[in-house]
Design a protein around this motif. Structure first.
Motif, mmCIF file in Angstrom:
data_model
loop_
_atom_site.group_PDB
_atom_site.id
_atom_site.type_symbol
_atom_site.label_atom_id
_atom_site.label_comp_id
_atom_site.label_asym_id
_atom_site.label_seq_id
_atom_site.Cartn_x
_atom_site.Cartn_y
_atom_site.Cartn_z
ATOM 1 N N ARG A 173 11.686 -3.081 52.936
ATOM 2 C CA ARG A 173 10.655 -2.316 52.243
ATOM 3 C C ARG A 173 11.334 -1.610 51.076
ATOM 4 O O ARG A 173 12.413 -1.045 51.230
ATOM 5 C CB ARG A 173 10.040 -1.300 53.192
ATOM 6 C CG ARG A 173 8.888 -0.513 52.618
ATOM 7 C CD ARG A 173 8.294 0.405 53.714
ATOM 8 N NE ARG A 173 7.089 1.058 53.301
ATOM 9 C CZ ARG A 173 7.048 2.229 52.671
ATOM 10 N NH1 ARG A 173 8.164 2.877 52.381
ATOM 11 N NH2 ARG A 173 5.888 2.760 52.327
ATOM 12 N N CYS A 174 10.692 -1.684 49.916
ATOM 13 C CA CYS A 174 11.243 -0.997 48.754
ATOM 14 C C CYS A 174 10.106 -0.545 47.848
ATOM 15 O O CYS A 174 8.968 -0.988 47.981
ATOM 16 C CB CYS A 174 12.215 -1.897 47.987
ATOM 17 S SG CYS A 174 11.460 -3.331 47.197
ATOM 18 N N TYR A 175 10.449 0.339 46.949
ATOM 19 C CA TYR A 175 9.533 0.707 45.886
ATOM 20 C C TYR A 175 9.817 -0.227 44.721
ATOM 21 O O TYR A 175 10.972 -0.567 44.454
ATOM 22 C CB TYR A 175 9.742 2.143 45.432
ATOM 23 C CG TYR A 175 9.503 3.194 46.483
ATOM 24 C CD1 TYR A 175 8.713 2.942 47.610
ATOM 25 C CD2 TYR A 175 10.065 4.449 46.360
ATOM 26 C CE1 TYR A 175 8.496 3.911 48.568
ATOM 27 C CE2 TYR A 175 9.848 5.430 47.311
ATOM 28 C CZ TYR A 175 9.069 5.155 48.415
ATOM 29 O OH TYR A 175 8.864 6.119 49.359
ATOM 30 N N ALA A 176 8.782 -0.649 44.037
ATOM 31 C CA ALA A 176 8.952 -1.485 42.857
ATOM 32 C C ALA A 176 8.118 -0.900 41.722
ATOM 33 O O ALA A 176 6.916 -0.695 41.873
ATOM 34 C CB ALA A 176 8.522 -2.925 43.144
ATOM 35 N N VAL A 177 8.782 -0.622 40.625
ATOM 36 C CA VAL A 177 8.125 -0.114 39.427
ATOM 37 C C VAL A 177 8.102 -1.259 38.425
ATOM 38 O O VAL A 177 9.110 -1.932 38.212
ATOM 39 C CB VAL A 177 8.877 1.097 38.849
ATOM 40 C CG1 VAL A 177 8.270 1.542 37.527
ATOM 41 C CG2 VAL A 177 8.876 2.249 39.852
ATOM 42 N N VAL A 178 6.945 -1.498 37.826
ATOM 43 C CA VAL A 178 6.800 -2.561 36.837
ATOM 44 C C VAL A 178 6.696 -1.913 35.457
ATOM 45 O O VAL A 178 5.796 -1.106 35.210
ATOM 46 C CB VAL A 178 5.563 -3.440 37.117
ATOM 47 C CG1 VAL A 178 5.454 -4.547 36.081
ATOM 48 C CG2 VAL A 178 5.618 -4.003 38.534
ATOM 49 N N LEU A 179 7.628 -2.286 34.595
ATOM 50 C CA LEU A 179 7.634 -1.805 33.220
ATOM 51 C C LEU A 179 7.167 -2.931 32.318
ATOM 52 O O LEU A 179 7.497 -4.098 32.551
ATOM 53 C CB LEU A 179 9.052 -1.389 32.808
ATOM 54 C CG LEU A 179 9.717 -0.332 33.679
ATOM 55 C CD1 LEU A 179 11.204 -0.282 33.395
ATOM 56 C CD2 LEU A 179 9.076 1.008 33.418
ATOM 57 N N GLU A 180 6.410 -2.588 31.285
ATOM 58 C CA GLU A 180 5.977 -3.566 30.295
ATOM 59 C C GLU A 180 6.364 -3.053 28.912
ATOM 60 O O GLU A 180 6.099 -1.904 28.576
ATOM 61 C CB GLU A 180 4.473 -3.808 30.368
ATOM 62 C CG GLU A 180 4.048 -4.507 31.634
ATOM 63 C CD GLU A 180 2.554 -4.772 31.705
ATOM 64 O OE1 GLU A 180 1.815 -4.447 30.743
ATOM 65 O OE2 GLU A 180 2.111 -5.303 32.737
ATOM 66 N N THR A 181 6.980 -3.944 28.131
ATOM 67 C CA THR A 181 7.372 -3.590 26.777
ATOM 68 C C THR A 181 6.756 -4.598 25.815
ATOM 69 O O THR A 181 7.126 -5.779 25.825
ATOM 70 C CB THR A 181 8.905 -3.602 26.624
ATOM 71 O OG1 THR A 181 9.484 -2.756 27.620
ATOM 72 C CG2 THR A 181 9.314 -3.113 25.237
ATOM 73 N N PRO A 182 5.809 -4.153 24.979
ATOM 74 C CA PRO A 182 5.239 -5.064 23.979
ATOM 75 C C PRO A 182 6.249 -5.296 22.866
ATOM 76 O O PRO A 182 7.103 -4.446 22.602
ATOM 77 C CB PRO A 182 4.014 -4.302 23.466
ATOM 78 C CG PRO A 182 4.286 -2.865 23.759
ATOM 79 C CD PRO A 182 5.213 -2.826 24.942
ATOM 80 N N ALA A 183 6.172 -6.456 22.231
ATOM 81 C CA ALA A 183 7.080 -6.775 21.126
ATOM 82 C C ALA A 183 7.054 -5.643 20.108
ATOM 83 O O ALA A 183 5.991 -5.241 19.645
ATOM 84 C CB ALA A 183 6.675 -8.099 20.473
ATOM 85 N N GLY A 184 8.232 -5.109 19.808
ATOM 86 C CA GLY A 184 8.352 -4.038 18.827
ATOM 87 C C GLY A 184 7.897 -2.683 19.335
ATOM 88 O O GLY A 184 7.885 -1.714 18.576
ATOM 89 N N GLY A 185 7.534 -2.590 20.603
ATOM 90 C CA GLY A 185 7.009 -1.339 21.139
ATOM 91 C C GLY A 185 7.934 -0.680 22.139
ATOM 92 O O GLY A 185 9.073 -1.093 22.340
ATOM 93 N N ASP A 186 7.414 0.344 22.745
ATOM 94 C CA ASP A 186 8.159 1.094 23.743
ATOM 95 C C ASP A 186 7.710 0.691 25.141
ATOM 96 O O ASP A 186 6.533 0.365 25.364
ATOM 97 C CB ASP A 186 7.910 2.605 23.563
ATOM 98 C CG ASP A 186 8.510 3.132 22.265
ATOM 99 O OD1 ASP A 186 9.630 2.694 21.907
ATOM 100 O OD2 ASP A 186 7.863 3.980 21.616
ATOM 101 N N PRO A 187 8.626 0.746 26.107
ATOM 102 C CA PRO A 187 8.250 0.400 27.478
ATOM 103 C C PRO A 187 7.303 1.436 28.069
ATOM 104 O O PRO A 187 7.378 2.618 27.737
ATOM 105 C CB PRO A 187 9.584 0.384 28.227
ATOM 106 C CG PRO A 187 10.518 1.191 27.398
ATOM 107 C CD PRO A 187 10.032 1.119 25.980
ATOM 108 N N VAL A 188 6.402 0.938 28.912
ATOM 109 C CA VAL A 188 5.497 1.824 29.650
ATOM 110 C C VAL A 188 5.533 1.410 31.120
ATOM 111 O O VAL A 188 5.703 0.237 31.446
ATOM 112 C CB VAL A 188 4.043 1.757 29.130
ATOM 113 C CG1 VAL A 188 3.944 2.272 27.711
ATOM 114 C CG2 VAL A 188 3.491 0.361 29.223
#
Length: 150
Positions: free
Chosen positions: A104-119
């Motif tokens: 069992r683990c925590y998983a955080v999903v980050l998304e970074t758009p081209a030229g943008g900042d990760p969220v």
């Protein structure tokens, strides 16, 4: 079954430490495959009859998991979004010499758009049954629950 680590976080024994490291290494490799767009190779980290369940929806079988993963990775690539899965707070229960564990683990999903900042896109809990087949770990069943929804 015994915990690879005692409730206080202390190492139970050398075999438990080795098991924990194996599972942690498995997750690092598996998540990088998915994040790098290797959907079919990622799907092969599931057993042939493996289950990938998210929010009550389940995909069954490594072949169908590969199709779903390819569709998702292609969509993000077409949209110019790089995804990263960051796992942590891992717990492993099982017998160090055995061929089946629960993790069992925590998983955080980050998304970074081209030229943008990760969220941060998702905060989840990943609960797996892992089996050792042919000397390597595979997922027999994964259940992912999203914080705030499930």
């Amino acid at each position: 079954m015994t915990d690879a680590f005692a409730g206080t976080g202390a190492v139970a024994d050398a075999a438990g430490t080795a098991l924990y490291q194996q599972v942690q290494h498995f997750y690092a490799q598996q998540m990088q495959l998915l994040d790098d767009g290797h959907a079919e190779e990622w799907a092969r980290t599931f057993t042939d009859d493996g289950v990938f369940e998210v929010g009550g929806e389940a995909v069954r079988g490594a072949a169908d998991i590969a199709v779903a993963a390819r569709r998702t990775t292609d969509k993000f690539a077409a949209d110019g979004i790089q995804r990263r899965h960051w796992t942590g707070m891992l717990t492993v229960s099982g017998t160090a010499g055995g061929d089946e564990v629960t993790a069992r683990c925590y998983a955080v999903v980050l998304e970074t758009p081209a030229g943008g900042d990760p969220v941060v896109r998702r905060s989840t809990v990943c609960a797996d049954t892992l089996v050792r087949t042919g000397g390597r770990w595979q997922v027999r069943h994964r259940r992912v629950t999203r914080d705030g929804l499930d």
